[in-house]
Design a protein around this motif. Structure first.
Motif: not given
Length: 364
Positions: A227, A230, A232, A324
């Motif tokens: 995450k 970046e 995802i 997340m």
């Protein structure tokens, strides 16, 4: 400033506590006031031809100290009142809230955060189930390589610590049970104590706690680092579903491996308890095995194994959810990792207590 003030003229007349000003009273002529002006109790302003906010601010302070201002035109008086209205007033001390008010406010905030957390966990559980249904309908979309990799990481690599922990727990249970039951001449019931404790509760519970501390942090760290980089967002840009790629293989691997780890923990705990009873009480392995088979109901094994998939789903969902939630900085990654471990262990203990109540009520 001195060059600009040459074109400004202020006439000052002082008689005792009376002060008369004439001409232009502005920011440029304000420094011309003598020190004795500070003690004037009556200030005549009828001779002023010009008046600005700096002069109004000075006069506002003089009026606040008790001086009388006379001879002001309506326009000058309006400007003075505007300056007074715009001037900052002293901070008013607010009364502290009562203790019960602060207590209830803190409880309310914590309850709200807990409900929001439960709602988010329910959302991620739904996303996992939706991804699982999609994988069943379209097996080609399932990431088998990722699933096998996570089975190795969460299951195979956890076998040594789980087996050692359970073995030592069995040893401790046998030793402590022998010490207590010897007082009543009921040493043989140590076998029942070890079997029921490990098969029904401690084996799977302690295994789930170890997996929660080991795997929940790993899930948060792996997804959180993606995450932060970046990756995802890049997956979504390429048309890849993060639920299929990240959440499903990890949670499903836990669902498969945690019951196996629970069985390993049960066997290791029974072996440790059997060895300690042999050493401490002289109960032979054959006698231990006979007592275990004849006096221990298989329902205890079923109860323990039924908990494993539920623990696995909860640990996996909490770890993926925390990953997340990671932001763009390393501090967020560390905070979410710690939070995931604490929440996962707490959830496992609460679920185990609920399972115990449920199985007691249904008589299992």
């Amino acid at each position: 400033m001195n060059d600009l003030s040459k074109d400004h003229h202020l006439t000052i007349s002082a008689e005792g506590e009376a002060l008369r000003l004439a001409g232009e009273f502005t920011v440029w002529t304000l420094p011309q006031l003598p020190e004795s002006a500070a003690s004037a109790r009556h200030i005549d302003l009828s001779g002023l031809t010009r008046f600005d906010t700096a002069a109004a601010w000075y006069l506002a302070q003089r009026r606040a100290s008790g001086a009388v201002l006379a001879g002001m035109t309506p326009g000058q008086d309006k400007l003075l009142e505007s300056v007074i209205a715009a001037s900052p007033g002293p901070d008013t001390a607010t009364a502290a809230d009562p203790f019960w008010h602060r207590l209830l406010e803190g409880i309310g905030q914590r309850v709200t955060r807990a409900l929001i957390f439960l709602r988010e966990i329910a959302e991620y559980l739904g996303r996992f189930l939706a991804a699982l249904a999609r994988a069943i309908r379209h097996p080609a979309d399932f990431r088998l390589t990722s699933f096998v990799h996570h089975c190795q990481e969460t299951g195979l690599r956890a076998v040594p610590i789980v087996a050692l922990m359970s073995f030592l727990i069995g040893v401790v249970l046998a030793f402590q049970g022998a010490v207590q039951l010897q007082q009543f001449g009921a040493e043989v019931f140590v076998v029942d104590l070890i079997a029921i404790s490990i098969l029904r509760e401690l084996g799977i519970l302690l295994t789930a706690i170890i997996v929660a501390g080991r795997t929940a942090s790993a899930l948060t760290a792996s997804i959180g680092s993606m995450k932060m980089r970046e990756e995802i967002d890049a997956m979504r840009t390429l048309g890849m579903d993060p639920d299929m790629v990240l959440i499903l293989p990890r949670v499903l691997a836990l669902v498969v491996t945690l019951p196996i780890l629970g069985l390993i923990a049960d066997v290791a705990g029974l072996v440790g308890g059997g060895l300690m009873t042999w050493y401490e009480l002289g109960i032979s392995p054959a006698m231990f095995r006979y007592r275990l088979i004849t006096e221990t109901d298989v329902d205890h094994v079923i109860v323990g194994m039924l908990k494993a998939p539920v623990f696995a789903v909860v640990i996996g969902i909490i770890g993926c959810h925390a990953g997340m939630k990671v932001g763009k900085d390393a501090e967020s990654l560390g905070a979410q990792t710690s939070t995931a471990v604490v929440n996962a262990i707490f959830a496992v203990i609460v679920l185990d207590a609920l399972f115990s109540i449920f199985f007691a009520e249904v008589g299992l």
